[in-house]
Design a protein around this motif. Structure first.
Motif, PDB file in Angstrom:
ATOM      1  N   LEU A   1       0.832  -1.212   0.000  1.00  0.00           N
ATOM      2  CA  LEU A   1       0.000   0.000   0.000  1.00  0.00           C
ATOM      3  C   LEU A   1       0.861   1.254   0.000  1.00  0.00           C
ATOM      4  CD1 LEU A   1      -2.879  -0.985   2.457  1.00  0.00           C
ATOM      5  CD2 LEU A   1      -2.936  -0.874  -0.037  1.00  0.00           C
ATOM      6  N   SER A   2       1.973   1.205   0.710  1.00  0.00           N
ATOM      7  CA  SER A   2       2.889   2.339   0.736  1.00  0.00           C
ATOM      8  C   SER A   2       3.549   2.535  -0.622  1.00  0.00           C
ATOM      9  CB  SER A   2       3.938   2.127   1.816  1.00  0.00           C
ATOM     10  OG  SER A   2       4.844   3.186   1.840  1.00  0.00           O
ATOM     11  N   LEU A   3       3.912   1.446  -1.287  1.00  0.00           N
ATOM     12  CA  LEU A   3       4.510   1.550  -2.620  1.00  0.00           C
ATOM     13  C   LEU A   3       3.527   2.125  -3.629  1.00  0.00           C
ATOM     14  CD1 LEU A   3       6.499  -1.776  -2.858  1.00  0.00           C
ATOM     15  CD2 LEU A   3       7.442   0.519  -2.962  1.00  0.00           C
ATOM     16  N   LEU A   4       2.256   1.785  -3.483  1.00  0.00           N
ATOM     17  CA  LEU A   4       1.230   2.273  -4.407  1.00  0.00           C
ATOM     18  C   LEU A   4       0.692   3.652  -4.027  1.00  0.00           C
ATOM     19  CD1 LEU A   4      -0.738  -1.053  -4.922  1.00  0.00           C
ATOM     20  CD2 LEU A   4       0.926   0.011  -6.457  1.00  0.00           C
ATOM     21  N   LYS A   5       1.237   4.219  -2.953  1.00  0.00           N
ATOM     22  CA  LYS A   5       0.820   5.553  -2.463  1.00  0.00           C
ATOM     23  C   LYS A   5      -0.658   5.592  -2.110  1.00  0.00           C
ATOM     24  CE  LYS A   5       4.804   7.523  -3.565  1.00  0.00           C
ATOM     25  NZ  LYS A   5       5.840   7.626  -2.619  1.00  0.00           N
ATOM     26  N   ILE A   6      -1.116   4.534  -1.472  1.00  0.00           N
ATOM     27  CA  ILE A   6      -2.502   4.464  -1.008  1.00  0.00           C
ATOM     28  C   ILE A   6      -2.504   4.801   0.473  1.00  0.00           C
ATOM     29  CG2 ILE A   6      -4.483   2.954  -0.652  1.00  0.00           C
ATOM     30  CD1 ILE A   6      -3.535   1.374  -3.085  1.00  0.00           C
ATOM     31  N   SER A   7      -3.267   5.819   0.853  1.00  0.00           N
ATOM     32  CA  SER A   7      -3.266   6.281   2.236  1.00  0.00           C
ATOM     33  C   SER A   7      -4.339   5.576   3.054  1.00  0.00           C
ATOM     34  CB  SER A   7      -3.493   7.794   2.289  1.00  0.00           C
ATOM     35  OG  SER A   7      -4.800   8.100   1.884  1.00  0.00           O
ATOM     36  N   TYR A   8      -4.277   5.778   4.345  1.00  0.00           N
ATOM     37  CA  TYR A   8      -5.249   5.213   5.278  1.00  0.00           C
ATOM     38  C   TYR A   8      -6.640   5.762   4.983  1.00  0.00           C
ATOM     39  CZ  TYR A   8      -7.304   3.990   9.782  1.00  0.00           C
ATOM     40  OH  TYR A   8      -8.107   3.497  10.756  1.00  0.00           O
ATOM     41  N   GLU A   9      -6.717   7.042   4.603  1.00  0.00           N
ATOM     42  CA  GLU A   9      -8.006   7.646   4.298  1.00  0.00           C
ATOM     43  C   GLU A   9      -8.638   7.004   3.059  1.00  0.00           C
ATOM     44  OE1 GLU A   9      -5.270   9.642   4.858  1.00  0.00           O
ATOM     45  OE2 GLU A   9      -5.816  10.275   6.879  1.00  0.00           O
TER      46      GLU A   9
ATOM     47  N   VAL B   1      -8.231   3.872   2.104  1.00  0.00           N
ATOM     48  CA  VAL B   1      -8.726   2.561   2.525  1.00  0.00           C
ATOM     49  C   VAL B   1     -10.053   2.713   3.270  1.00  0.00           C
ATOM     50  CG1 VAL B   1      -8.231   0.538   3.963  1.00  0.00           C
ATOM     51  CG2 VAL B   1      -6.414   1.562   2.585  1.00  0.00           C
ATOM     52  N   LEU B   2     -10.140   3.720   4.153  1.00  0.00           N
ATOM     53  CA  LEU B   2     -11.397   3.952   4.875  1.00  0.00           C
ATOM     54  C   LEU B   2     -12.533   4.342   3.927  1.00  0.00           C
ATOM     55  CD1 LEU B   2     -10.258   5.799   8.128  1.00  0.00           C
ATOM     56  CD2 LEU B   2     -11.028   3.446   7.878  1.00  0.00           C
ATOM     57  N   ALA B   3     -12.210   5.144   2.914  1.00  0.00           N
ATOM     58  CA  ALA B   3     -13.236   5.536   1.947  1.00  0.00           C
ATOM     59  C   ALA B   3     -13.734   4.317   1.177  1.00  0.00           C
ATOM     60  CB  ALA B   3     -12.679   6.587   1.000  1.00  0.00           C
ATOM     61  N   TRP B   4     -12.827   3.416   0.797  1.00  0.00           N
ATOM     62  CA  TRP B   4     -13.238   2.198   0.103  1.00  0.00           C
ATOM     63  C   TRP B   4     -14.097   1.323   1.000  1.00  0.00           C
ATOM     64  CZ3 TRP B   4      -7.673   0.960  -1.900  1.00  0.00           C
ATOM     65  CH2 TRP B   4      -7.378   1.791  -2.961  1.00  0.00           C
ATOM     66  N   ALA B   5     -13.736   1.235   2.275  1.00  0.00           N
ATOM     67  CA  ALA B   5     -14.512   0.427   3.216  1.00  0.00           C
ATOM     68  C   ALA B   5     -15.922   0.994   3.360  1.00  0.00           C
ATOM     69  CB  ALA B   5     -13.813   0.364   4.568  1.00  0.00           C
ATOM     70  N   GLU B   6     -16.034   2.312   3.399  1.00  0.00           N
ATOM     71  CA  GLU B   6     -17.359   2.943   3.497  1.00  0.00           C
ATOM     72  C   GLU B   6     -18.190   2.665   2.241  1.00  0.00           C
ATOM     73  OE1 GLU B   6     -18.904   4.499   6.002  1.00  0.00           O
ATOM     74  OE2 GLU B   6     -17.180   3.965   7.254  1.00  0.00           O
ATOM     75  N   LYS B   7     -17.549   2.692   1.068  1.00  0.00           N
ATOM     76  CA  LYS B   7     -18.283   2.396  -0.168  1.00  0.00           C
ATOM     77  C   LYS B   7     -18.769   0.956  -0.177  1.00  0.00           C
ATOM     78  CE  LYS B   7     -15.962   5.758  -3.099  1.00  0.00           C
ATOM     79  NZ  LYS B   7     -15.038   5.943  -4.239  1.00  0.00           N
ATOM     80  N   ILE B   8     -17.928   0.049   0.298  1.00  0.00           N
ATOM     81  CA  ILE B   8     -18.324  -1.368   0.345  1.00  0.00           C
ATOM     82  C   ILE B   8     -19.474  -1.564   1.311  1.00  0.00           C
ATOM     83  CG2 ILE B   8     -17.544  -3.668   1.010  1.00  0.00           C
ATOM     84  CD1 ILE B   8     -14.779  -2.864  -0.134  1.00  0.00           C
ATOM     85  N   LYS B   9     -19.407  -0.889   2.495  1.00  0.00           N
ATOM     86  CA  LYS B   9     -20.518  -0.977   3.441  1.00  0.00           C
ATOM     87  C   LYS B   9     -21.793  -0.428   2.838  1.00  0.00           C
ATOM     88  CE  LYS B   9     -17.989  -0.480   7.799  1.00  0.00           C
ATOM     89  NZ  LYS B   9     -17.774   0.435   8.944  1.00  0.00           N
TER      90      LYS B   9
END
Length: 104
Positions: free
Chosen positions: A81-89, A91-99
């Motif tokens: 995730l760090s290599l792909l420059k994906i932040s914690y925010e 991941v949280l946004a994706w989790a909210e979309k999935i929910k």
């Protein structure tokens, strides 16, 4: 209660204390942080460590994967995730979309 500087007996003492605290707070808000110029060597080392640290995390995760599956997997995931420059925010946004997809 029995001291000379009891604020109940001396109303000026409380106003003086309030003035001092207000002046100190105003000074804290008025000061602006100056940008500190770091030497070029420090900037270079920061750039290199920013590039190499995700790889190091993945390599350590791969090494620990055999002995401790969970810890190794977590390190590998964090490194990727760090290599792909994906932040914690993100991941949280994706989790909210999935929910939101499951709620209806």
């Amino acid at each position: 209660m029995f001291s000379k500087n009891n604020p109940d007996k001396n109303p000026m003492a409380t106003s003086e204390i309030e003035n001092l605290t207000n002046e100190n707070n105003e000074d804290l808000f008025d000061t602006e942080l100056e940008e500190i110029d770091s030497p070029p060597l420090v900037k270079l080392v920061e750039k290199i460590s920013g590039i190499l640290s995700p790889y190091f995390i993945v390599i350590v995760g791969l090494y620990l994967y055999d002995n401790n599956f969970l810890f190794g997997s977590i390190l590998i995931l964090i490194g990727v995730l760090s290599l792909l420059k994906i932040s914690y925010e993100d991941v949280l946004a994706w989790a909210e979309k999935i929910k939101g997809m499951f709620k209806g």
